[in-house]
Design an enzyme around this catalytic site. Structure first.
Site, PDB file in Angstrom:
ATOM      1  N   GLU A  57      -0.611  -1.978 -50.259  1.00 28.21           N
ATOM      2  CA  GLU A  57       0.184  -3.228 -50.124  1.00 28.21           C
ATOM      3  C   GLU A  57      -0.873  -4.401 -50.682  1.00 28.21           C
ATOM      4  O   GLU A  57      -1.988  -4.656 -49.995  1.00 28.21           O
ATOM      5  CB  GLU A  57       0.450  -3.466 -48.638  1.00 28.21           C
ATOM      6  CG  GLU A  57       1.448  -4.781 -48.520  1.00 28.21           C
ATOM      7  CD  GLU A  57       1.126  -5.756 -47.279  1.00 28.21           C
ATOM      8  OE1 GLU A  57       2.268  -6.320 -46.827  1.00 28.21           O
ATOM      9  OE2 GLU A  57       0.271  -5.457 -46.641  1.00 28.21           O
ATOM     10  N   ASP A  72       9.040  -6.656 -43.788  1.00 31.07           N
ATOM     11  CA  ASP A  72       8.606  -8.315 -43.664  1.00 31.07           C
ATOM     12  C   ASP A  72       9.425  -9.183 -44.333  1.00 31.07           C
ATOM     13  O   ASP A  72       9.088 -10.203 -44.766  1.00 31.07           O
ATOM     14  CB  ASP A  72       7.001  -8.285 -44.730  1.00 31.07           C
ATOM     15  CG  ASP A  72       5.934  -7.559 -43.734  1.00 31.07           C
ATOM     16  OD1 ASP A  72       6.082  -7.683 -42.655  1.00 31.07           O
ATOM     17  OD2 ASP A  72       5.056  -7.115 -44.384  1.00 31.07           O
TER      18      ASP A  72
END
Ligand code: NOJ
Length: 561
Positions: A257, A331
């Site tokens: 990420e 998210d």
């Protein structure tokens, strides 16, 4: 380009807290996941990415880890976890675990030791500094509002936390920290897992003197320090070391990420000769609807912008690195609400977006509920929200900056992370069949219409469409590996492209709008015969495609030769 199993896989992300509760405490758990393995097999996904299931006080739902080698009590036991791994492997699916090593919980034994005294052997596991003129060591802002530094009375120093104050950053400059992390990773790999998703992995190397950031927003007391830790000075050295000491010894996959990466950075992280990671998550697409003041600063997206970003990533990584393909996760808001239409055209637009993600070069990721077209949620009051990022932002904006609460709620409706965290909608029974108790966060009220049971029964459902897309990738290497070429660059409604692989060509035509729009095939696309591989409306296969009218959110994929 080398063929690899992780390039040909489709990955499904589970956010365990919201997936399935087996014991009625209102919190999803491992036995809940185990009870749904046949559902995942039916969908046809190859790999499961499990968001963190480790011991955690849950300040940030498991992204604050207090023990990397124990399972969170609410989720079950290590035996449950082993049963999950076996259940996946026996169904020929793989498991990748979330690796969160930019920070730990402040309740991790390392941090408890570290904060206890300046000469404790663990002191240097974290980033401690003394204050400057009675204030924080620098002006960096935490991703969850306020300063990125927390004062600790015991030793009269501050520690760095890029996220919540219960998530102190580890000091990767310390070789002992790196060795501990590598040992922990090896321990999980030896248990038989198939890889890692690495949380904000490009934040682990900070510029050593931690300078204050330039003032970008004068209305805020703290500023983004990203330039001093995003893709920091030693990041590639650390990842190459991790690869040498751990990753290279196993046949696994890794995905980093990496907020703030460019395609050039991504080539450095994922290039086959670089020995770092297999792929990274880029954030440019996720920023396409943010204004200059960040994610809560709403701005409508433009299709030409989406094309510019995606084409750049497709072209620049081709043959040099590898893309991950996603439009939502835990998210981000739900993709059908953000990029499609979650009312009249929910079903065709969810299928159209899926067609897009599954016909690009790279590895597609499905976030739980995406396969049934789950949507964003609008809770009436802030009290119904649970996410620390949202709650901290609300307090700062409303209490300190005196912004109209209604306006703040609007941003939360569009961008809040809890949009993705409402429980998975399994059926039309109470709480959508997620729990027999009271769910930790309320279920989206649309569960009677949108749920997995209905999707499984309906041959035209979004779920069945995903199944077919996943199957197509297995049958046609061109979908995985083909070169990408954008058509109709300036069109604000139609996104069309070709993929080429040897003599084969794939033609993808997508209507990103709720209007009927005329389509004209560009001259450059020449072919004698065509085969329709998939579409989200019924199409007369003999129809000429040089010129035709596209339905709202229509998607078509042709193999042409
Ligand atoms: C990224 C994770 O995906 C997010 O959920 C988390 O809050 C931060 N990293 C901090 O770990």
């Amino acid at each position: 380009m080398e063929r690899k199993w992780w390039k040909e896989s489709v990955i499904y992300q589970i956010y365990p807290r919201s997936f399935m509760d087996s014991n009625g405490d209102g919190i999803g758990d491992l036995q809940g996941i185990i009870s749904k393995l046949d559902y995942l097999k039916e969908l046809g996904v190859d790999v499961i990415w499990l968001s963190p299931v480790y011991q955690s006080p849950n300040d940030d739902n498991g992204y604050d880890i207090s023990n990397y080698q124990e399972i969170m009590d609410e989720f079950g036991t290590m035996e449950d976890w082993e049963q999950l791994l076996d259940g996946l492997h026996s169904r020929e699916m793989k498991l990748i675990m979330d690796l969160v090593v930019n920070h730990t919980s402040d309740e991790h034994p390392w941090f408890i030791e570290s904060r206890s005294s300046k000469d404790n052997p663990y002191r240097d596991y974290y980033i401690w500094r003394s204050g400057k003129n009675g204030k924080e060591p620098n002006n960096w802002e935490s991703a969850f509002s306020g300063s990125a530094w927390q004062y600790d009375e015991k030793t009269d120093e501050y520690y760095l936390h890029l996220f919540s104050k219960k998530q102190p950053d580890l000091n990767w400059e310390n070789p002992k920290v790196r060795q501990e992390v590598y040992e922990m990773m090896t321990w999980w790999l030896d248990k038989g897992i198939d890889g890692f998703r690495m949380d904000v992995i490009n934040f682990i190397s900070k510029v050593e003197d931690l300078p204050s950031a330039p003032i970008q927003n004068p209305n805020k007391p703290y500023q983004s320090g990203g330039q001093f830790f995003v893709n920091g000075p030693r990041i590639h050295e650390f990842l190459q070391e991790m690869n040498r000491e751990v990753l290279s010894k196993y046949d696994i996959m890794t995905v980093g990420e990496t907020p703030g990466v460019t395609p050039q950075d991504a080539v450095l992280y994922t290039g086959e000769d670089r020995h770092e990671l297999n792929m990274v998550f880029q954030f440019e697409l996720m920023d396409v609807d943010s204004g200059p003041n960040g994610k809560w600063d709403l701005k409508p997206w433009k299709l030409t912008e989406i094309k510019r970003i995606m084409s750049k990533w497709q072209n620049e990584l081709n043959g040099k690195g590898w893309n991950s393909l996603y439009m939502n996760n835990h998210d981000q808001p739900r993709m059908v609400s953000r990029f499609g239409n979650d009312t009249t055209y929910r079903i065709p637009s969810a299928k159209m977006l899926a067609t897009f993600l599954h016909t690009l070069q790279g590895t597609p990721y499905i976030y739980q509920g995406e396969e049934i077209g789950m949507t964003n949620v609008r809770f009436d009051t802030i009290d119904d929200y649970r996410d620390i990022e949202t709650l901290n932002m609300y307090k700062e904006y409303v209490n300190e900056r005196h912004i109209d609460p209604q306006k703040v709620m609007e941003s939360i409706y569009v961008k809040g992370r809890d949009n993705a965290r409402t429980p998975m909608q399994w059926d039309e029974s109470e709480h959508a069949g997620f729990t027999t108790g009271t769910p930790w966060i309320a279920v989206n009220p649309n569960y009677k219409e949108i749920n997995a049971k209905k999707a499984l029964e309906d041959p035209d459902s979004i779920f069945q469409y995903y199944k077919k897309l996943i199957q197509l990738r297995k049958e046609h290497p061109i979908i995985v590996y083909g070169d990408y070429k954008l058509l109709l660059e300036d069109d604000e409604k139609i996104y069309a492209y070709t993929r080429s692989f040897g003599k084969q060509k794939l033609l993808v035509i997508l209507n990103f709008s709720k209007d009927q729009v005329p389509f004209h095939l560009p001259e450059e696309v020449q072919f004698n015969s065509k085969e329709l591989l998939i579409s989200n409306y019924s199409v007369n296969e003999a129809q000429e495609i040089k010129q035709f009218s596209l339905q709202p959110y229509e998607a078509r994929v042709y193999l042409v030769s």
